[in-house]
Design a protein around this motif. Sequence first.
Motif, PDB file in Angstrom:
ATOM      1  N   VAL A 147       0.835  -1.198   0.000  1.00 29.82           N
ATOM      2  CA  VAL A 147       0.000   0.000   0.000  1.00 29.82           C
ATOM      3  C   VAL A 147       0.869   1.247   0.000  1.00 29.82           C
ATOM      4  O   VAL A 147       0.623   2.190  -0.759  1.00 29.82           O
ATOM      5  CB  VAL A 147      -0.950  -0.003   1.212  1.00 29.82           C
ATOM      6  N   ARG A 148       1.893   1.264   0.856  1.00 24.97           N
ATOM      7  CA  ARG A 148       2.779   2.437   0.885  1.00 24.97           C
ATOM      8  C   ARG A 148       3.454   2.651  -0.463  1.00 24.97           C
ATOM      9  O   ARG A 148       3.617   3.790  -0.929  1.00 24.97           O
ATOM     10  CB  ARG A 148       3.831   2.274   1.982  1.00 24.97           C
ATOM     11  N   GLY A 149       3.848   1.558  -1.114  1.00 27.81           N
ATOM     12  CA  GLY A 149       4.491   1.674  -2.419  1.00 27.81           C
ATOM     13  C   GLY A 149       3.583   2.330  -3.443  1.00 27.81           C
ATOM     14  O   GLY A 149       4.029   3.169  -4.249  1.00 27.81           O
ATOM     15  N   ARG A 150       2.309   1.977  -3.417  1.00 28.43           N
ATOM     16  CA  ARG A 150       1.373   2.583  -4.374  1.00 28.43           C
ATOM     17  C   ARG A 150       1.113   4.045  -4.034  1.00 28.43           C
ATOM     18  O   ARG A 150       0.937   4.875  -4.929  1.00 28.43           O
ATOM     19  CB  ARG A 150       0.069   1.791  -4.392  1.00 28.43           C
ATOM     20  N   ILE A 151       1.091   4.365  -2.751  1.00 35.14           N
ATOM     21  CA  ILE A 151       0.919   5.764  -2.356  1.00 35.14           C
ATOM     22  C   ILE A 151       2.096   6.609  -2.840  1.00 35.14           C
ATOM     23  O   ILE A 151       1.933   7.703  -3.401  1.00 35.14           O
ATOM     24  CB  ILE A 151       0.761   5.878  -0.832  1.00 35.14           C
ATOM     25  N   PHE A 152       3.310   6.093  -2.637  1.00 32.08           N
ATOM     26  CA  PHE A 152       4.498   6.823  -3.085  1.00 32.08           C
ATOM     27  C   PHE A 152       4.476   7.034  -4.600  1.00 32.08           C
ATOM     28  O   PHE A 152       4.769   8.120  -5.101  1.00 32.08           O
ATOM     29  CB  PHE A 152       5.774   6.069  -2.682  1.00 32.08           C
ATOM     30  N   SER A 153       4.146   5.957  -5.336  1.00 32.00           N
ATOM     31  CA  SER A 153       4.099   6.073  -6.802  1.00 32.00           C
ATOM     32  C   SER A 153       3.067   7.102  -7.229  1.00 32.00           C
ATOM     33  O   SER A 153       3.324   7.952  -8.089  1.00 32.00           O
ATOM     34  CB  SER A 153       3.760   4.711  -7.422  1.00 32.00           C
ATOM     35  N   GLY A 154       1.874   7.025  -6.632  1.00 35.38           N
ATOM     36  CA  GLY A 154       0.811   7.949  -7.003  1.00 35.38           C
ATOM     37  C   GLY A 154       1.170   9.387  -6.726  1.00 35.38           C
ATOM     38  O   GLY A 154       0.888  10.294  -7.535  1.00 35.38           O
ATOM     39  N   ASN A 155       1.797   9.641  -5.583  1.00 37.22           N
ATOM     40  CA  ASN A 155       2.205  11.012  -5.268  1.00 37.22           C
ATOM     41  C   ASN A 155       3.234  11.535  -6.266  1.00 37.22           C
ATOM     42  O   ASN A 155       3.240  12.721  -6.618  1.00 37.22           O
ATOM     43  CB  ASN A 155       2.774  11.072  -3.851  1.00 37.22           C
ATOM     44  N   PHE A 156       4.113  10.633  -6.740  1.00 39.04           N
ATOM     45  CA  PHE A 156       5.089  11.032  -7.759  1.00 39.04           C
ATOM     46  C   PHE A 156       4.378  11.433  -9.054  1.00 39.04           C
ATOM     47  O   PHE A 156       4.685  12.468  -9.648  1.00 39.04           O
ATOM     48  CB  PHE A 156       6.054   9.883  -8.024  1.00 39.04           C
ATOM     49  N   PHE A 157       3.413  10.622  -9.495  1.00 35.05           N
ATOM     50  CA  PHE A 157       2.713  10.916 -10.746  1.00 35.05           C
ATOM     51  C   PHE A 157       1.871  12.188 -10.653  1.00 35.05           C
ATOM     52  O   PHE A 157       1.612  12.833 -11.675  1.00 35.05           O
ATOM     53  CB  PHE A 157       1.806   9.741 -11.132  1.00 35.05           C
ATOM     54  N   LEU A 158       1.455  12.537  -9.431  1.00 33.90           N
ATOM     55  CA  LEU A 158       0.594  13.701  -9.256  1.00 33.90           C
ATOM     56  C   LEU A 158       1.363  14.983  -8.951  1.00 33.90           C
ATOM     57  O   LEU A 158       0.749  16.049  -8.798  1.00 33.90           O
ATOM     58  CB  LEU A 158      -0.412  13.438  -8.127  1.00 33.90           C
ATOM     59  N   LEU A 159       2.689  14.897  -8.867  1.00 35.94           N
ATOM     60  CA  LEU A 159       3.483  16.117  -8.694  1.00 35.94           C
ATOM     61  C   LEU A 159       3.218  17.083  -9.840  1.00 35.94           C
ATOM     62  O   LEU A 159       2.989  16.667 -10.978  1.00 35.94           O
ATOM     63  CB  LEU A 159       4.971  15.782  -8.634  1.00 35.94           C
ATOM     64  N   LYS A 160       3.249  18.349  -9.557  1.00 35.95           N
ATOM     65  CA  LYS A 160       2.931  19.360 -10.561  1.00 35.95           C
ATOM     66  C   LYS A 160       3.753  19.193 -11.828  1.00 35.95           C
ATOM     67  O   LYS A 160       3.243  19.303 -12.949  1.00 35.95           O
ATOM     68  CB  LYS A 160       3.151  20.758  -9.972  1.00 35.95           C
ATOM     69  N   GLU A 161       5.052  18.872 -11.662  1.00 34.42           N
ATOM     70  CA  GLU A 161       5.921  18.748 -12.833  1.00 34.42           C
ATOM     71  C   GLU A 161       5.720  17.428 -13.582  1.00 34.42           C
ATOM     72  O   GLU A 161       6.206  17.266 -14.709  1.00 34.42           O
ATOM     73  CB  GLU A 161       7.396  18.884 -12.422  1.00 34.42           C
ATOM     74  N   ASN A 162       5.000  16.483 -12.968  1.00 35.69           N
ATOM     75  CA  ASN A 162       4.794  15.180 -13.598  1.00 35.69           C
ATOM     76  C   ASN A 162       3.363  14.942 -14.079  1.00 35.69           C
ATOM     77  O   ASN A 162       3.114  14.005 -14.838  1.00 35.69           O
ATOM     78  CB  ASN A 162       5.147  14.054 -12.610  1.00 35.69           C
ATOM     79  N   TYR A 163       2.447  15.761 -13.610  1.00 38.99           N
ATOM     80  CA  TYR A 163       1.014  15.512 -13.805  1.00 38.99           C
ATOM     81  C   TYR A 163       0.630  15.309 -15.274  1.00 38.99           C
ATOM     82  O   TYR A 163      -0.031  14.339 -15.641  1.00 38.99           O
ATOM     83  CB  TYR A 163       0.233  16.676 -13.201  1.00 38.99           C
ATOM     84  N   LYS A 164       1.077  16.214 -16.139  1.00 46.38           N
ATOM     85  CA  LYS A 164       0.709  16.111 -17.561  1.00 46.38           C
ATOM     86  C   LYS A 164       1.369  14.909 -18.233  1.00 46.38           C
ATOM     87  O   LYS A 164       0.746  14.239 -19.065  1.00 46.38           O
ATOM     88  CB  LYS A 164       1.087  17.393 -18.292  1.00 46.38           C
ATOM     89  N   ASN A 165       2.614  14.659 -17.882  1.00 47.85           N
ATOM     90  CA  ASN A 165       3.352  13.585 -18.555  1.00 47.85           C
ATOM     91  C   ASN A 165       2.934  12.190 -18.097  1.00 47.85           C
ATOM     92  O   ASN A 165       3.225  11.203 -18.789  1.00 47.85           O
ATOM     93  CB  ASN A 165       4.855  13.766 -18.326  1.00 47.85           C
ATOM     94  N   TYR A 166       2.296  12.100 -16.951  1.00 47.05           N
ATOM     95  CA  TYR A 166       1.888  10.787 -16.445  1.00 47.05           C
ATOM     96  C   TYR A 166       0.363  10.669 -16.342  1.00 47.05           C
ATOM     97  O   TYR A 166      -0.255   9.907 -17.086  1.00 47.05           O
ATOM     98  CB  TYR A 166       2.529  10.510 -15.078  1.00 47.05           C
ATOM     99  N   PHE A 167      -0.253  11.406 -15.443  1.00 45.96           N
ATOM    100  CA  PHE A 167      -1.680  11.214 -15.196  1.00 45.96           C
ATOM    101  C   PHE A 167      -2.527  11.579 -16.414  1.00 45.96           C
ATOM    102  O   PHE A 167      -3.387  10.791 -16.840  1.00 45.96           O
ATOM    103  CB  PHE A 167      -2.112  12.037 -13.977  1.00 45.96           C
ATOM    104  N   ILE A 168      -2.298  12.742 -16.972  1.00 50.13           N
ATOM    105  CA  ILE A 168      -3.104  13.172 -18.131  1.00 50.13           C
ATOM    106  C   ILE A 168      -2.848  12.260 -19.333  1.00 50.13           C
ATOM    107  O   ILE A 168      -3.776  11.856 -20.034  1.00 50.13           O
ATOM    108  CB  ILE A 168      -2.787  14.632 -18.499  1.00 50.13           C
ATOM    109  N   LYS A 169      -1.583  11.907 -19.547  1.00 47.33           N
ATOM    110  CA  LYS A 169      -1.266  11.021 -20.675  1.00 47.33           C
ATOM    111  C   LYS A 169      -1.904   9.648 -20.472  1.00 47.33           C
ATOM    112  O   LYS A 169      -2.411   9.031 -21.426  1.00 47.33           O
ATOM    113  CB  LYS A 169       0.249  10.892 -20.837  1.00 47.33           C
TER     114      LYS A 169
END
Length: 470
Positions: A347-369
Amino acid sequence: MLGQTLQEVSAALKQGQITPTELCQKCLSLNKKTKFLNAYSTVSEEVALKQAEELEKRYKKGHSLGDLDGVPIAVRDNFNTPGIEITCASNMLKGYVSPCYIVQKLLDQGAVLMGKTNLDEFAMGSGSTDGVFGPVKKTWSYSKQYREKTKHKAHGENEDSNWLITGGSSGGSVAAIAAFTSSAALGSDIGGSTRNPAAHYGVVGFKPSYGLGSHHVVLSMLAGHDPKDSTTIQDPVKPFTLPSLTDVNKLCIGIPKEYLTAELSSEVQSLWSKAANFFESEGAKIIEVSLPHPSYSIVCYHVLCTSEVASNMARFDGLEYGHRCDINVSTEAMYAATRREGFNDAVRGRIFSGNFFLLKENYKNYFIKAQKVRQLIANDFVNVFNSGVDVLLIPTTLSEAVPYLEFIKEDNRTRSAQDDIFTQTVNMAGLPAVSIPMALSNQGLPVGLQFIGYAFRDQQLLTIAKWFEK
């Protein structure tokens, strides 16, 4: 009575062949005998007996029994239930009791709640091996001939090296049904968590169209809008029964070529072909179809799922409910320690990954894509169904169930990616799918095949699956 279909159990109760209390007691007795399976996190014996007794009192006063009156059900321990704790198989929620809605709909129809079933922590896993209550075990074992050939022993409660995984993460719900301790059970299915263990256990596992019900099963009772769930459809849903399909002459069944993967076991591949040939011999049209984007689905799913996990799990901070650590140095230290103690590594691993993808500098390149790729995957299915295909037929899992010690050699993330390869794209597209028992493998273990339907054509999908099962 135990082991009959839900409809047969309901009919027997209505006809007075058995009383709700007698049936409840039989299920509770069998549950004690099969306790080593670890199917339940909580057995609600007192609640179940009280519900059954109340039904009998009403019946004696002249009230007729409905379709679910007296029928024993089990509910996975990530559903809120009245008066019973919800733990999600996690230390984070031990002792927490929440109001409920969807389970209450079943109870209002007279269903008898046998208990809460075991799972991977917060439904994150594909083996039902990673929860705080320990792994769910399997009633099936290798065939006698295979054990003699390979020197395997039949698995049992003291033979951890030989017992088989149930699949996950709804393994407890499937085990509860397979052990005849309930007639139906609720699971949840975000990437295959209901269909995967159903295939390994030799039972039916159904994932309805996204939004048709509040993410649940026992469809005719649960379908429709849930005011506490904004993802459910607003339009009224009429309960439906499954008509008897006399022939399949007018059916067109699609076989996606992209699912013929190198990882698929030769035996499952052979059974898949056998099923397609059977439909063709009965008059159905079998065609090869293409779904160009499933190879991107697992990666896309990882981004979207972990992002949602990170967002939703922010509420578990130790303040309002759930586990709270004893550290009082600062609010930040309390948050960190609470979450470290409450969540497991997966669970912690998925939380860490998700927070990385949702960082402002990563949001478009990961979540939106990833959202755009998800739409491409959904469009693949739309194009196939618009071409005249009624249902798709694919395997549910790569192989039959594997031994526990072999399964845990891989980490949770890797195992889930491997085991969800045939199930997860359906979730990305929001489609209904059902896993049906196909045959026993050479090892004497169940193999399931999966039917996939068009969105909100759940009745058609289940009608075809019912014909195939019979």
